[in-house]
Motif scaffolding. Structure first.
Motif, mmCIF file in Angstrom:
data_model
loop_
_atom_site.group_PDB
_atom_site.id
_atom_site.type_symbol
_atom_site.label_atom_id
_atom_site.label_comp_id
_atom_site.label_asym_id
_atom_site.label_seq_id
_atom_site.Cartn_x
_atom_site.Cartn_y
_atom_site.Cartn_z
ATOM 1 N N ASP A 59 -1.077 -3.763 20.560
ATOM 2 C CA ASP A 59 -0.532 -2.462 20.156
ATOM 3 C C ASP A 59 -0.142 -1.573 21.350
ATOM 4 O OD1 ASP A 59 0.318 -0.579 18.255
ATOM 5 O OD2 ASP A 59 -1.562 0.527 18.412
ATOM 6 N N GLY A 60 0.653 -2.137 22.259
ATOM 7 C CA GLY A 60 1.160 -1.324 23.370
ATOM 8 C C GLY A 60 0.305 -1.326 24.622
ATOM 9 N N GLU A 61 -0.921 -1.839 24.543
ATOM 10 C CA GLU A 61 -1.733 -1.996 25.760
ATOM 11 C C GLU A 61 -1.160 -3.198 26.536
ATOM 12 O OE1 GLU A 61 -3.644 0.231 26.737
ATOM 13 O OE2 GLU A 61 -5.399 0.626 25.495
ATOM 14 N N PRO A 62 -1.456 -3.298 27.848
ATOM 15 C CA PRO A 62 -0.940 -4.457 28.599
ATOM 16 C C PRO A 62 -1.335 -5.776 27.933
ATOM 17 C CG PRO A 62 -1.943 -2.853 30.080
ATOM 18 C CD PRO A 62 -2.222 -2.382 28.692
ATOM 19 N N SER A 63 -0.413 -6.722 27.947
ATOM 20 C CA SER A 63 -0.606 -7.993 27.237
ATOM 21 C C SER A 63 -1.920 -8.674 27.614
ATOM 22 C CB SER A 63 0.566 -8.926 27.572
ATOM 23 O OG SER A 63 0.358 -10.157 26.928
ATOM 24 N N GLY A 64 -2.700 -9.045 26.590
ATOM 25 C CA GLY A 64 -3.953 -9.768 26.823
ATOM 26 C C GLY A 64 -5.141 -8.880 27.139
ATOM 27 N N SER A 65 -4.922 -7.550 27.181
ATOM 28 C CA SER A 65 -6.028 -6.671 27.608
ATOM 29 C C SER A 65 -6.848 -6.132 26.439
ATOM 30 C CB SER A 65 -5.480 -5.495 28.415
ATOM 31 O OG SER A 65 -4.726 -4.631 27.574
ATOM 32 N N ALA A 66 -6.373 -6.340 25.192
ATOM 33 C CA ALA A 66 -7.071 -5.723 24.055
ATOM 34 C C ALA A 66 -7.370 -6.738 22.949
ATOM 35 C CB ALA A 66 -6.240 -4.566 23.515
ATOM 36 N N GLY A 67 -6.320 -7.277 22.320
ATOM 37 C CA GLY A 67 -6.510 -8.184 21.184
ATOM 38 C C GLY A 67 -7.343 -9.407 21.526
ATOM 39 N N LYS A 68 -7.041 -10.013 22.698
ATOM 40 C CA LYS A 68 -7.749 -11.253 23.064
ATOM 41 C C LYS A 68 -9.245 -11.015 23.322
ATOM 42 C CE LYS A 68 -6.507 -15.551 25.279
ATOM 43 N NZ LYS A 68 -7.734 -15.997 25.887
ATOM 44 N N PRO A 69 -9.601 -9.966 24.083
ATOM 45 C CA PRO A 69 -11.040 -9.691 24.261
ATOM 46 C C PRO A 69 -11.750 -9.426 22.926
ATOM 47 C CG PRO A 69 -9.745 -8.367 25.795
ATOM 48 C CD PRO A 69 -8.769 -9.081 24.918
ATOM 49 N N ILE A 70 -11.035 -8.793 21.971
ATOM 50 C CA ILE A 70 -11.645 -8.540 20.656
ATOM 51 C C ILE A 70 -11.883 -9.877 19.945
ATOM 52 C CG2 ILE A 70 -11.321 -7.470 18.384
ATOM 53 C CD1 ILE A 70 -9.553 -5.319 19.783
ATOM 54 N N LEU A 71 -10.856 -10.749 19.952
ATOM 55 C CA LEU A 71 -10.995 -12.060 19.296
ATOM 56 C C LEU A 71 -12.122 -12.872 19.940
ATOM 57 C CD1 LEU A 71 -9.813 -14.019 17.120
ATOM 58 C CD2 LEU A 71 -8.464 -15.024 18.963
ATOM 59 N N ASN A 72 -12.229 -12.778 21.262
ATOM 60 C CA ASN A 72 -13.293 -13.526 21.956
ATOM 61 C C ASN A 72 -14.677 -13.115 21.460
ATOM 62 O OD1 ASN A 72 -11.441 -14.952 23.407
ATOM 63 N ND2 ASN A 72 -11.600 -13.713 25.261
ATOM 64 N N GLN A 73 -14.831 -11.832 21.106
ATOM 65 C CA GLN A 73 -16.133 -11.373 20.592
ATOM 66 C C GLN A 73 -16.395 -11.911 19.186
ATOM 67 O OE1 GLN A 73 -18.542 -9.933 22.430
ATOM 68 N NE2 GLN A 73 -17.000 -10.449 23.950
ATOM 69 N N ILE A 74 -15.338 -11.953 18.364
ATOM 70 C CA ILE A 74 -15.474 -12.541 17.021
ATOM 71 C C ILE A 74 -15.904 -13.999 17.165
ATOM 72 C CG2 ILE A 74 -14.191 -13.255 14.942
ATOM 73 C CD1 ILE A 74 -12.409 -10.733 15.327
ATOM 74 N N ASP A 75 -15.233 -14.709 18.094
ATOM 75 C CA ASP A 75 -15.534 -16.137 18.279
ATOM 76 C C ASP A 75 -16.906 -16.366 18.902
ATOM 77 O OD1 ASP A 75 -13.157 -16.739 17.107
ATOM 78 O OD2 ASP A 75 -12.095 -17.176 18.965
ATOM 79 N N SER A 76 -17.326 -15.451 19.774
ATOM 80 C CA SER A 76 -18.637 -15.650 20.407
ATOM 81 C C SER A 76 -19.762 -15.518 19.377
ATOM 82 C CB SER A 76 -18.840 -14.682 21.570
ATOM 83 O OG SER A 76 -19.152 -13.408 21.083
ATOM 84 N N LYS A 77 -19.491 -14.765 18.301
ATOM 85 C CA LYS A 77 -20.470 -14.649 17.212
ATOM 86 C C LYS A 77 -20.339 -15.812 16.219
ATOM 87 C CE LYS A 77 -22.478 -10.494 17.700
ATOM 88 N NZ LYS A 77 -23.926 -10.344 17.840
#
Length: 202
Positions: free
Chosen positions: A74-92
């Motif tokens: 959503d307008g943040e630098p590419s890979g700086s927001a959505g991916k870290p969020i998904l990584n937390q979903i996956d880590s759980k």
């Protein structure tokens, strides 16, 4: 024998958490998710509740095959927001989960490492706030039977925690059933034992 799992982990309720860094505020919202349509609804709701926020970044994962997911910066630098969020979903190791992080800008640029840390931390905090539950993987079957067999069918449905997806009870009944994969053979054996119950895999 298929190697797909008998159980999966998810959340049943929503949770909220907040993370702050150098004046910026990151509000994380974790939601149980049934389908992609719900994502739009949740985002609209958050945009109404937080009209002054600058970013609404999110990630979700749906289903058991790990292929149905989406990340949005959503307008943040590419890979700086959505991916870290998904990584937390996956880590759980959860699925059927959406996490949205709403950002209020505090005037100081955080840089990409700072953003990654903020979105990751906010998502992790929200997911820590909510109990993770184990659900049985269900396989769907349709049943056709005479109304007189209803009590016997319902007994088996309750005993084995089957889910009734659809039903039409008249003189001849129709029922669409989600049977826990791990108990499938027992359930089918018992249903086949009943008089006049037709079972079809969907």
């Amino acid at each position: 024998m298929s190697d797909s799992p008998d159980f999966y982990f998810t959340i049943q309720q929503t949770a909220t958490a907040e993370f702050k860094d150098r004046g910026s505020k990151f509000l994380a919202f974790a939601y149980p998710l049934k389908d992609k349509e719900q994502v739009k609804d949740y985002l609209l709701q958050l945009k109404k509740e937080h009209p002054k926020a600058v970013h609404y970044c999110y990630a979700y994962r749906l289903g058991l095959d790990k292929n149905d997911f989406r990340v949005n910066d959503d307008g943040e630098p590419s890979g700086s927001a959505g991916k870290p969020i998904l990584n937390q979903i996956d880590s759980k190791q959860v699925t059927n989960v959406l996490v949205v992080v709403v950002r209020y800008f505090g005037g100081t640029l955080l840089g990409i490492p700072g953003l990654i840390n903020a979105y990751k931390s906010a998502a992790a905090l929200a997911l820590q706030m909510v109990p993770i539950i184990q659900c049985a993987v269900l396989e769907n079957y349709s049943l056709h039977f005479n109304y007189t067999a209803m009590n016997d069918v319902m007994l088996i449905v309750k005993q084995y925690n089957c889910s009734i997806i659809q039903q039409d009870t008249q003189l001849f009944c129709y029922m669409q059933l989600g049977i826990p994969k791990v108990r499938k053979n027992e359930v089918l054996f018992k249903l086949n034992d009943l008089q006049g119950v037709e079972i079809t895999a969907l």
